[in-house]
Scaffold this active site. Structure first.
Site, PDB file in Angstrom:
ATOM      1  N   LYS A 187       0.857  -1.190   0.000  1.00 28.65           N
ATOM      2  CA  LYS A 187       0.000   0.000   0.000  1.00 28.65           C
ATOM      3  C   LYS A 187       0.888   1.232   0.000  1.00 28.65           C
ATOM      4  CE  LYS A 187      -3.163   2.681   2.981  1.00 28.65           C
ATOM      5  NZ  LYS A 187      -4.020   2.699   4.187  1.00 28.65           N
ATOM      6  N   ASP A 215      -2.529  10.316   3.458  1.00 24.07           N
ATOM      7  CA  ASP A 215      -3.927   9.926   3.637  1.00 24.07           C
ATOM      8  C   ASP A 215      -4.648  10.958   4.495  1.00 24.07           C
ATOM      9  OD1 ASP A 215      -6.347   8.677   3.917  1.00 24.07           O
ATOM     10  OD2 ASP A 215      -5.621   7.082   5.263  1.00 24.07           O
ATOM     11  N   LYS A 274     -10.069  13.081   7.891  1.00 19.31           N
ATOM     12  CA  LYS A 274      -9.604  12.702   9.228  1.00 19.31           C
ATOM     13  C   LYS A 274      -9.564  13.933  10.126  1.00 19.31           C
ATOM     14  CE  LYS A 274      -6.527   8.861   7.953  1.00 19.31           C
ATOM     15  NZ  LYS A 274      -7.209   7.821   8.747  1.00 19.31           N
ATOM     16  N   ASP A 308       1.645   6.497   5.511  1.00 22.31           N
ATOM     17  CA  ASP A 308       0.673   5.540   4.977  1.00 22.31           C
ATOM     18  C   ASP A 308       1.181   4.818   3.718  1.00 22.31           C
ATOM     19  OD1 ASP A 308      -1.709   4.291   5.553  1.00 22.31           O
ATOM     20  OD2 ASP A 308      -2.942   5.696   4.391  1.00 22.31           O
ATOM     21  N   ASP A 340     -12.094   7.193   3.598  1.00 32.08           N
ATOM     22  CA  ASP A 340     -10.891   6.976   4.403  1.00 32.08           C
ATOM     23  C   ASP A 340     -10.489   5.497   4.435  1.00 32.08           C
ATOM     24  OD1 ASP A 340      -8.759   7.637   5.947  1.00 32.08           O
ATOM     25  OD2 ASP A 340      -9.895   7.933   7.809  1.00 32.08           O
ATOM     26  N   GLU A 389      -9.349   3.760   2.113  1.00 36.26           N
ATOM     27  CA  GLU A 389      -8.825   3.840   0.743  1.00 36.26           C
ATOM     28  C   GLU A 389      -7.753   2.790   0.453  1.00 36.26           C
ATOM     29  OE1 GLU A 389      -7.592   5.467   3.197  1.00 36.26           O
ATOM     30  OE2 GLU A 389      -5.463   5.095   2.875  1.00 36.26           O
ATOM     31  N   ARG A 448      -7.645  -0.422   0.992  1.00 38.32           N
ATOM     32  CA  ARG A 448      -8.207  -1.618   0.351  1.00 38.32           C
ATOM     33  C   ARG A 448      -8.615  -1.336  -1.085  1.00 38.32           C
ATOM     34  NH1 ARG A 448     -12.608  -1.868   5.074  1.00 38.32           N
ATOM     35  NH2 ARG A 448     -10.870  -0.831   6.111  1.00 38.32           N
TER      36      ARG A 448
END
Ligand code: BES
Ligand code: MN
Ligand code: ZN
Length: 498
Positions: free
Chosen positions: A266, A271, A278, A289, A348, A350, A352
């Site tokens: 990933k 993010d 967030k 991230d 959020d 994201e 996956r």
């Protein structure tokens, strides 16, 4: 750093510093004893005076010790036998390195006589010493105007009996390569989001490809991903001015007919949460991230350096998750490369969304195994804290292998279940699957989402949300986990496939 195995007499060794162990209750180890004899009881006198008692990671630097060639002797407490687990061994190595750095030494010789760790495996002991000493040499100063003081240490020698020399050579080679991989991952993690963008990750991968004949790198841009139908991955970057990238790193260490092992990382370079924004506090940490991607790059760096005899493909799904007028909105539905549709109830979740298309893409390599690595869920921190990586898998043997590799590499993982019961939490009224499964078992439902895209092969998922970096204070920064686990897994795999 030049790491070297040495088997000569310790009292006549040329080094800025000999590092020897002292057991609990002031016990001399054999190397300490040899120095004691050469110096007519200089060490026993100091021990008798009680300046050092041999408690774990205690240190005492001695200068001008009579009867030896080396300039200094560093006594390091090893603690009690039976209490010298990986964790304590690492503290011992760190304590020694702190002294070496503080004294600005150019060379050092470790002579622990195999007693610093309870585990009697010489390869493992020397490899960990190399990895952990190497880790202490990493310092981040890329974005500071005042650079860190250079570390002057040029050579680390490790004393081993002659008959263990070959094992030792392998151990320092592997340890140095893994340590480089860890540093690579840490550096990428620590760089801010305005420098480490998806394009930056792609450039780093291309640089790795340029460095090794065994590594070939392809970068797919947004138009090419569009062609492949990767609408889920692309939806994450819609709000960003930074173009998303799919980075494919192909390492060939075995014959053309050998099916590869695939690692998928990933790579969310920042993010914000997107429209499901967030909260502001601590949001800067979402520059980390992309640590899954960093661990893939770090592992590929290490295995290329080790020349591991396997074919390995590293895939990085890189995007920046931002809010904007073009950003994906809650309720939007996208079609994944697999053809399955996804209702994006929370922008959020994201990770996956980028991973699912990368996992579908992984299928084209007819992989032996696929392992994805991601800072996927805050829930993983609630479940396992900051010590263990979360492991979920659709194959028990693969799971067992990864758990074992984690133990061996002192980079531990812990398995969570992936039962069908949890799948229902992802039901959607409007698409094939929702991208969130509610608060209960957040790490498991995230893995359930991924499992819908990994049916064709043996797959495991590593959630590194809790272990990829340390928060706050002086320690704040990327850890490089789980490069050691992945390297160990691949090393074991190559040993078994031989
Ligand atoms: N990158 C985060 C996960 C994360 C959060 C890692 C905090 C480390 C520390 C991920 O993209 C995310 O935001 N996950 C959400 C999922 C939720 C919306 C289902 C989370 O964990 O809150
Ligand atoms: Mn998120
Ligand atoms: Zn994320």
């Amino acid at each position: 750093m030049d790491f070297e195995i040495t088997s000569g007499s310790i009292t006549s060794a040329e080094s800025d510093c000999l590092i020897v162990g002292i057991g609990a209750d002031s016990q001399l180890t054999p190397s300490a004893s040899a120095i004691d004899q050469a110096s007519n009881g200089y060490l026993s006198e100091i021990l008798a005076q009680g300046d050092i008692q041999g408690k774990s990671a205690q240190t005492l630097m001695l200068h001008r010790v009579p009867g030896i060639t080396a300039k200094r002797v560093l006594l390091v407490g090893l603690g009690k036998q039976g209490e010298r687990q990986d964790r304590n061994y690492r503290k011992v190595v760190k304590a020694a390195m702190d002294q070496i750095k503080a004294s600005r030494l150019k060379s050092a010789l470790f002579a622990f006589d195999g007693l610093a760790a309870d585990d009697a495996d010489s390869y493992r002991q020397v490899r960990h010493l190399t990895e952990w000493a190497g880790a202490e040499l990493y310092q981040y100063d890329e974005t500071k105007s005042k650079k860190a003081d250079p570390i002057l240490l040029e050579q680390i020698q490790v004393q081993l009996d002659e008959e263990l020399r070959d094992i030792g050579e392998f151990a320092i080679q592997d340890g140095a390569a893994i340590s480089n991989g860890v540093s690579t991952a840490r550096q990428l993690g620590n760089l801010p989001g305005n420098i480490c963008t998806p394009s930056y990750l792609a450039d780093q991968a291309l640089a790795l490809g340029a460095e090794h004949d065994s590594v070939e790198v392809t970068v797919l841009d947004e138009a090419e991903m569009e062609q492949l139908g990767m609408h889920s991955l692309l939806s994450v970057g819609h709000g960003s001015d930074q173009p998303s990238k799919l980075i494919v790193i192909n390492y060939r260490g075995a014959g053309d007919n050998d099916k590869p092992h695939v690692l998928v990382g990933k790579g969310i370079t920042f993010d914000t949460g997107g429209i499901s924004l967030k909260p502001g506090e601590g949001m800067d940490e979402m520059k980390f991230d992309m640590c899954g991607a960093a661990s893939v790059l770090g592992t590929m760096t290490a295995i290329a350096e080790m020349g591991v005899e396997l074919n390995v493909v590293g895939i990085i799904a890189a995007a920046e998750n931002m809010p904007s007028g073009r950003a994906t909105k809650p309720g939007d539905i996208v079609t994944t490369m697999s053809g399955q549709t996804v209702e994006i109830l929370n922008t959020d979740a994201e990770g996956r969304l980028v991973l699912c298309d990368a996992l579908t893409y992984a299928g084209r390599f007819e992989p032996q195994t696929v392992v994805d690595i991601a800072t996927l869920t805050g829930a993983c921190i609630i479940a396992l804290g900051h010590h263990a990586t979360g492991l979920l898998a659709n194959d028990d043997e693969l799971a067992a292998r990864l758990l074992e590799a984690g133990e061996q590499a002192a980079d531990k993982a812990w398995r969570l279940p992936l039962w069908d019961e949890f799948q229902e939490q992802l039901d959607s009224n409007f698409a094939d699957i929702a991208n969130i499964g509610g608060r209960p078992a957040g790490t498991i439902t995230a893995a359930c989402f991924l499992s819908r895209f990994t049916k064709e092969y043996r797959w495991a998922h590593l959630d590194i949300a809790g272990v990829a970096w340390k928060s706050g204070g002086k320690e704040k920064g990327a850890s490089g986990r789980c490069v050691p686990l992945l390297c160990q897994y691949l090393l074991n795999q190559s040993a078994d496939e031989e």
